[in-house]
Every structure is written in C-alpha cells, then in structure tokens.
Write a protein that holds these residues in place. Structure first.
Motif, short mmCIF file in Angstrom:
data_model
loop_
_atom_site.label_atom_id
_atom_site.label_comp_id
_atom_site.label_asym_id
_atom_site.label_seq_id
_atom_site.Cartn_x
_atom_site.Cartn_y
_atom_site.Cartn_z
N VAL A 107 -33.55 51.29 -26.60
CA VAL A 107 -34.99 51.49 -26.38
C VAL A 107 -35.49 52.28 -27.41
O VAL A 107 -34.97 53.50 -27.71
CB VAL A 107 -35.32 52.11 -25.11
CG1 VAL A 107 -36.91 52.46 -25.04
CG2 VAL A 107 -35.02 51.18 -23.77
N ARG A 216 -34.92 57.39 -30.09
CA ARG A 216 -34.31 56.01 -29.23
C ARG A 216 -33.37 56.49 -28.24
O ARG A 216 -32.80 57.72 -28.27
CB ARG A 216 -33.88 54.98 -30.17
CG ARG A 216 -32.58 55.40 -30.86
CD ARG A 216 -31.22 54.67 -30.61
NE ARG A 216 -30.14 55.49 -31.28
CZ ARG A 216 -28.91 54.71 -31.30
NH1 ARG A 216 -28.87 53.53 -30.55
NH2 ARG A 216 -27.86 55.53 -31.47
N VAL A 217 -33.14 55.91 -27.15
CA VAL A 217 -32.19 56.07 -26.46
C VAL A 217 -31.34 54.49 -26.08
O VAL A 217 -31.78 53.54 -26.00
CB VAL A 217 -32.88 56.39 -24.85
CG1 VAL A 217 -31.42 56.38 -23.86
CG2 VAL A 217 -33.68 57.50 -25.04
N VAL A 219 -28.92 53.00 -23.87
CA VAL A 219 -28.80 53.14 -22.41
C VAL A 219 -27.34 52.85 -21.90
O VAL A 219 -27.01 51.56 -21.98
CB VAL A 219 -29.97 52.32 -21.49
CG1 VAL A 219 -29.52 52.49 -20.05
CG2 VAL A 219 -31.35 52.80 -22.05
N ASP A 224 -29.36 57.94 -19.01
CA ASP A 224 -30.06 57.65 -19.92
C ASP A 224 -31.25 56.90 -19.58
O ASP A 224 -32.13 56.63 -20.17
CB ASP A 224 -28.88 56.51 -20.87
CG ASP A 224 -27.84 57.18 -21.37
OD1 ASP A 224 -28.15 58.75 -21.65
OD2 ASP A 224 -26.80 56.72 -21.61
N ALA A 228 -34.79 57.07 -21.36
CA ALA A 228 -35.69 56.10 -21.75
C ALA A 228 -36.88 56.06 -21.15
O ALA A 228 -37.96 55.57 -21.86
CB ALA A 228 -34.95 54.79 -21.56
#
Length: 233
Positions: A107, A216-217, A219, A224, A228
């Motif tokens: 993400v 950004r993440v 996941v 997470d 996100a």
C-alpha cells in the motif's frame, strides 16, 4: 502501458485471516488489499493489468472479474509459489512491452507516476521505487549496490548490506526481464528472486533510475493491516 500485479501468496503471517481467502482479499479500511495495488498502477497510467494468482486464486477472479475501473484484467496462475522471479515468468505470454510491476501486498501513500516518468528518461531502461532503511533491515531484503549514486546491482538479504537503499516491490521493467528470470538459479529456499534478475540486467549494461517511494506499508501481519489503514485514512 501494461501493469503486472503478483498476488499468488497466502499470507501465512496473517494467521486465520487467510485460512479461507487469499492475502489479496484481506481488507484494509474496508477495501481488498489488492484494490490499492490496482489503483496505484492505474493512476500511474497503466491501461491493462496482468494479475498473478495462486492460493485461492478463484476468489480473486470472482471478486474483480474481467475489468477494474474499466481497465482489462488478465489472470495467470502460479501453481507453485517459487518467488517473485518465478511469478513474473508466468506473465510472460501476456506482456510484450515495458511494464509497471506493483506487488499486490503493498500500500503506497504517494502516486507512482514519478517511477514511470523516471523510466521514460532518455537512455534509461527501467526504474526502481526505493526507500532508505537501517542496515539491520537492509539485511532482510533486496539492497542496491551503488557506484557514485548509480545503481550497479542488487543483492538479496546480504550479510553485510552494501547500502541502505532497498527495493520496495514497485518496478518499471523492460521485457528483457523475462530472459533474465529464466537464467535465475533457486535460492536455498527454492525461490527465484526478481531482484537477482534485475541485477543480471544491470550487470549486462541496462540502466535503472531510482525514485524514493515515500510512505508505504508492505502488509504481512495483522499489525501491518492497522498501519496500512492509518496510511490511507
């Protein structure tokens, strides 16, 4: 421009959330995780998406159908999850030009247009979205080798990181990446790493620009998912 979204994984670290559904359909802020990758790619100019599915892949096909935001979706199946390089190879029959790859479990807070624009620069073959991390984190992922600011290679999970710039799961890649992926040897875990294929192109003289990815993440865990959701809220 074509786009490629790898989404074959189960996401075992998400526990019971993926017992009966693929990782890409786990929700972030009440939307499937994959929708964020699709949106990022389309907003960056992609007009066709190839999606690599695997674990419970039929659910992804049922959820999104043959188009997303009027952009056609083509699905390919990765029967054995043997790494990102292997996933990319499954899409080869459907990709015939330079393409944007966005990992289906990422993400991004910021638009990916700068990555595409960097790849359009004269004399450039591709682009990498990167981020700066600690050397401890760098030892767990793909790390850029640099010579006076120019990317000369990528090393996966090194004991001693040559820099603190790492890949983020977003690339603009030339079609020659498929040939490089076919040259890969499996890791000790039996996986074929895309970062090593990019490294082969770099050593062959291909030029890649780097662009800071911004927030950004990636996941992987329930925590997470919370991060996100906060990123997109």
């Amino acid at each position: 421009m074509q786009g490629l979204v790898p989404a074959a994984g189960r996401g075992t670290r998400l526990g019971a959330l993926t017992d009966e559904r693929p990782k890409g359909l786990v929700e972030v802020a009440e939307r499937p995780l994959l929708a964020y990758a699709f949106d990022a790619a389309i907003d960056a100019g992609v007009t066709e998406l190839v999606v690599v599915v695997g674990y419970e892949g039929a659910q992804i096909v049922d959820r999104f159908g043959d188009a997303y935001r009027d952009v056609p979706l083509t699905y390919v199946h990765q029967r054995e999850r043997l790494g990102l390089g292997h996933a990319v190879l499954q899409a080869e029959p459907h990709v015939d030009e330079r393409f944007l790859l966005v990992n289906g479990d990422n993400v991004f807070a910021d638009a990916l247009d700068p990555v595409v624009e960097a790849a359009d620069s004269p004399g450039v073959d591709g682009a990498l979205a990167v981020e700066s991390v600690s050397r401890e984190v760098a030892r767990t992922t793909g790390v850029l080798e640099l010579d006076d600011g120019t990317v000369t290679g990528i090393v996966e999970k090194p004991d001693e990181a040559p820099s603190t710039l790492v890949t983020t799961g977003c690339y603009v890649l030339p079609p020659e990446i498929f040939r490089a992926c076919r040259l890969l040897r499996p890791t000790a875990e039996g996986e074929y790493q895309l970062s090593e294929a990019v490294g082969l192109l770099l050593h062959a003289g291909y030029t890649f620009e780097t662009v800071e990815a911004g927030d950004r993440v990636n996941v992987n865990t329930p925590e997470d998912l919370d991060r996100a959701a906060a990123l997109v809220s």
